[in-house]
Design a protein around this motif. Structure first.
Motif, PDB file in Angstrom:
ATOM      1  N   GLY A 121       0.773  -1.302  -0.114  1.00 31.50           N
ATOM      2  CA  GLY A 121      -0.037  -0.008   0.066  1.00 31.50           C
ATOM      3  C   GLY A 121       0.714   1.467   0.032  1.00 31.50           C
ATOM      4  O   GLY A 121       2.228   1.268  -0.182  1.00 31.50           O
ATOM      5  N   ASP A 122       0.061   2.530   0.413  1.00 28.34           N
ATOM      6  CA  ASP A 122       1.053   3.578   0.080  1.00 28.34           C
ATOM      7  C   ASP A 122       1.496   3.823   1.664  1.00 28.34           C
ATOM      8  O   ASP A 122       1.032   3.980   2.550  1.00 28.34           O
ATOM      9  CB  ASP A 122      -0.157   4.769   0.109  1.00 28.34           C
ATOM     10  CG  ASP A 122      -1.077   4.613  -1.229  1.00 28.34           C
ATOM     11  OD1 ASP A 122      -0.491   4.176  -2.186  1.00 28.34           O
ATOM     12  OD2 ASP A 122      -2.089   5.108  -1.307  1.00 28.34           O
ATOM     13  N   PRO A 123       2.932   4.156   1.440  1.00 32.77           N
ATOM     14  CA  PRO A 123       3.509   4.319   2.694  1.00 32.77           C
ATOM     15  C   PRO A 123       3.137   5.613   3.130  1.00 32.77           C
ATOM     16  O   PRO A 123       2.768   6.649   2.488  1.00 32.77           O
ATOM     17  CB  PRO A 123       5.140   4.647   2.271  1.00 32.77           C
ATOM     18  CG  PRO A 123       5.042   4.746   0.515  1.00 32.77           C
ATOM     19  CD  PRO A 123       3.702   4.354   0.333  1.00 32.77           C
ATOM     20  N   ILE A 124       3.094   5.853   4.695  1.00 29.32           N
ATOM     21  CA  ILE A 124       2.956   7.017   5.568  1.00 29.32           C
ATOM     22  C   ILE A 124       4.200   7.404   6.078  1.00 29.32           C
ATOM     23  O   ILE A 124       4.771   6.542   6.869  1.00 29.32           O
ATOM     24  CB  ILE A 124       1.698   6.522   6.361  1.00 29.32           C
ATOM     25  CG1 ILE A 124       0.542   6.112   5.613  1.00 29.32           C
ATOM     26  CG2 ILE A 124       1.459   7.842   7.146  1.00 29.32           C
ATOM     27  CD1 ILE A 124      -0.621   5.897   6.575  1.00 29.32           C
ATOM     28  N   VAL A 125       4.472   8.663   6.092  1.00 28.82           N
ATOM     29  CA  VAL A 125       5.614   9.170   6.815  1.00 28.82           C
ATOM     30  C   VAL A 125       5.187  10.593   7.433  1.00 28.82           C
ATOM     31  O   VAL A 125       4.316  11.080   7.091  1.00 28.82           O
ATOM     32  CB  VAL A 125       6.728   9.595   6.097  1.00 28.82           C
ATOM     33  CG1 VAL A 125       7.191   8.499   5.105  1.00 28.82           C
ATOM     34  CG2 VAL A 125       6.374  10.751   4.668  1.00 28.82           C
ATOM     35  N   GLY A 126       6.038  10.786   8.663  1.00 27.74           N
ATOM     36  CA  GLY A 126       5.844  11.892   9.531  1.00 27.74           C
ATOM     37  C   GLY A 126       6.021  11.629  10.958  1.00 27.74           C
ATOM     38  O   GLY A 126       7.039  11.026  11.173  1.00 27.74           O
ATOM     39  N   GLY A 127       5.399  12.160  11.828  1.00 27.60           N
ATOM     40  CA  GLY A 127       5.656  12.043  13.180  1.00 27.60           C
ATOM     41  C   GLY A 127       4.577  12.763  14.137  1.00 27.60           C
ATOM     42  O   GLY A 127       4.011  13.761  13.571  1.00 27.60           O
ATOM     43  N   THR A 128       5.331  12.761  15.521  1.00 28.16           N
ATOM     44  CA  THR A 128       4.174  13.444  16.460  1.00 28.16           C
ATOM     45  C   THR A 128       5.405  14.435  17.185  1.00 28.16           C
ATOM     46  O   THR A 128       6.481  14.071  17.354  1.00 28.16           O
ATOM     47  CB  THR A 128       3.682  12.628  17.454  1.00 28.16           C
ATOM     48  OG1 THR A 128       2.539  11.797  16.657  1.00 28.16           O
ATOM     49  CG2 THR A 128       3.098  13.310  18.537  1.00 28.16           C
ATOM     50  N   ILE A 129       4.973  15.629  17.445  1.00 28.19           N
ATOM     51  CA  ILE A 129       6.036  16.445  18.526  1.00 28.19           C
ATOM     52  C   ILE A 129       4.804  16.541  19.867  1.00 28.19           C
ATOM     53  O   ILE A 129       3.571  17.119  19.775  1.00 28.19           O
ATOM     54  CB  ILE A 129       6.051  17.979  17.875  1.00 28.19           C
ATOM     55  CG1 ILE A 129       7.041  18.641  18.925  1.00 28.19           C
ATOM     56  CG2 ILE A 129       4.892  18.461  17.398  1.00 28.19           C
ATOM     57  CD1 ILE A 129       7.426  20.016  18.498  1.00 28.19           C
ATOM     58  N   TRP A 130       5.374  16.308  20.920  1.00 34.28           N
ATOM     59  CA  TRP A 130       4.821  16.645  22.072  1.00 34.28           C
ATOM     60  C   TRP A 130       4.723  18.132  22.802  1.00 34.28           C
ATOM     61  O   TRP A 130       6.021  18.208  23.082  1.00 34.28           O
ATOM     62  CB  TRP A 130       5.049  15.543  23.274  1.00 34.28           C
ATOM     63  CG  TRP A 130       4.419  14.227  23.109  1.00 34.28           C
ATOM     64  CD1 TRP A 130       3.363  14.011  23.662  1.00 34.28           C
ATOM     65  CD2 TRP A 130       4.945  13.015  22.322  1.00 34.28           C
ATOM     66  NE1 TRP A 130       3.053  12.803  23.192  1.00 34.28           N
ATOM     67  CE2 TRP A 130       3.797  12.312  22.236  1.00 34.28           C
ATOM     68  CE3 TRP A 130       5.766  13.011  21.357  1.00 34.28           C
ATOM     69  CZ2 TRP A 130       3.829  11.062  21.465  1.00 34.28           C
ATOM     70  CZ3 TRP A 130       5.862  11.946  20.645  1.00 34.28           C
ATOM     71  CH2 TRP A 130       4.955  10.846  20.800  1.00 34.28           C
ATOM     72  N   VAL A 131       3.925  18.804  22.585  1.00 33.33           N
ATOM     73  CA  VAL A 131       4.145  20.365  23.173  1.00 33.33           C
ATOM     74  C   VAL A 131       4.037  20.331  24.582  1.00 33.33           C
ATOM     75  O   VAL A 131       4.227  21.306  25.071  1.00 33.33           O
ATOM     76  CB  VAL A 131       3.219  21.094  22.467  1.00 33.33           C
ATOM     77  CG1 VAL A 131       3.381  21.240  20.961  1.00 33.33           C
ATOM     78  CG2 VAL A 131       1.855  20.888  22.648  1.00 33.33           C
ATOM     79  N   TYR A 132       3.444  19.399  25.248  1.00 32.69           N
ATOM     80  CA  TYR A 132       3.270  19.151  26.448  1.00 32.69           C
ATOM     81  C   TYR A 132       3.506  17.774  27.239  1.00 32.69           C
ATOM     82  O   TYR A 132       3.027  16.791  26.495  1.00 32.69           O
ATOM     83  CB  TYR A 132       2.072  19.653  27.136  1.00 32.69           C
ATOM     84  CG  TYR A 132       1.798  19.675  28.554  1.00 32.69           C
ATOM     85  CD1 TYR A 132       2.235  20.597  29.316  1.00 32.69           C
ATOM     86  CD2 TYR A 132       0.988  18.686  29.147  1.00 32.69           C
ATOM     87  CE1 TYR A 132       2.141  20.358  30.781  1.00 32.69           C
ATOM     88  CE2 TYR A 132       0.727  18.620  30.464  1.00 32.69           C
ATOM     89  CZ  TYR A 132       1.418  19.457  31.502  1.00 32.69           C
ATOM     90  OH  TYR A 132       1.014  19.468  32.643  1.00 32.69           O
TER      91      TYR A 132
END
Length: 298
Positions: A121-132
């Motif tokens: 399938g379509d690859p997914i890239v990115g991520g999360t930043i925890w602001v707190y």
């Protein structure tokens, strides 16, 4: 379902060779698991394997079950996901750049025959930043951006019965986690997705309006290694159009999952999950969902 809806869907059947399905993946774009928004320390890596099986027999339009009218017998999906997550610290914030690679098989059985697709399938890239991120109270709030890249296997003649989607997507989430008691915790997630155009959907151009939803997990810990969770998902919006003609298929769908996770070793967690739909306005009613997840900590 109104007459225009029936007419447009009938045209879709002729164009694609399959029956009345605007989209197989007409639900939460990234369904979170309990604990996804609890950040880990910088330097930790996670290798994750998901194995998912779903079964659907009833298809709904405008809140009414129309499977027999649509000629639908059964939809089955067997999907795997490989996911790599790396936790880092930058500017005092925890981030987790990641990549997700889906693979598997989708099969649709109708009165006209069976259509199936398999592959990557379509690859997914990115991520999360925890602001707190309060490590003492274990409360945290993170913001996520994930891009789905149109690189997966796709056959335009099969329309919605595909592993890839032949379009870009941008998936955004905001997640908050907090303890309720010493053994109970709550995760709340909001999701918003923007869609690109699919210019070869059974010979038609497919567009989709923005989709949004909410997800919630309430978890009970049974010691440091074991946790049970009850989850709720509700999705809205996402109406599609074919060659500029609205399909009247806006989402207002809900589902639940029950999850049990356990660390079988200090660096290996196994999760088992069962779920099904609660209510479906448009799309498939999910009779059964079985998910397995294996997490290796590095």
């Amino acid at each position: 379902m109104n007459k225009r809806h029936l007419t447009v869907l009938a045209a879709t059947v002729l164009a694609t060779g399959v029956s009345l399905i605007p989209s197989i993946a007409h639900s939460a774009q990234v369904a979170t698991d309990p604990g996804d928004y609890s950040p880990l320390p910088a330097g930790i890596d996670l290798g994750i394997l998901y194995v998912q099986h779903t079964e659907h027999q009833d298809y709904y339009a405008s809140g009414k079950e129309i499977s027999s009218l649509a000629g639908i017998n059964e939809l089955k999906t067997d999907i795997g996901l490989l996911r790599w997550v790396h936790y880092i610290e930058a500017g005092g914030y925890i981030l987790d750049p990641q990549i997700i690679l889906p693979f598997g098989k989708v099969s649709l059985d109708t009165t006209a025959g069976t259509t199936s697709s398999s592959g990557v399938g379509d690859p997914i890239v990115g991520g999360t930043i925890w602001v707190y991120n309060n490590t003492e109270t274990k409360q945290a709030f993170g913001l996520t951006a994930l891009a789905s890249l149109p690189l997966g296997d796709y056959d335009g003649a099969k329309g919605p019965v595909n592993i890839g989607e032949n379009r870009w997507k941008m998936i955004t989430q905001a997640g908050y986690v907090t303890p309720l008691t010493e053994t109970l915790s709550l995760d709340l997630i909001a999701e918003y997705t923007f869609f690109g155009e699919n210019d070869d959907f059974g010979g038609a151009r497919k567009d989709q309006q923005d989709q949004y939803g909410i997800q919630a997990h309430i978890s009970k810990s049974f010691g440091p290694a074991t946790k049970a969770t009850l989850s709720y998902y509700h999705d809205f919006g996402g109406e599609t159009s074919l060659n500029g003609v609205d399909q009247d298929d806006e989402l207002n769908n809900s589902s639940w999952n029950a999850t049990l996770s356990h660390f079988v070793a200090p660096d290996l967690q196994v999760m088992v999950e069962y779920g099904r739909s609660l209510e479906v306005e448009n799309g498939f009613f999910e009779e059964d969902r079985l998910n397995l997840r294996f997490v290796k900590v590095f």
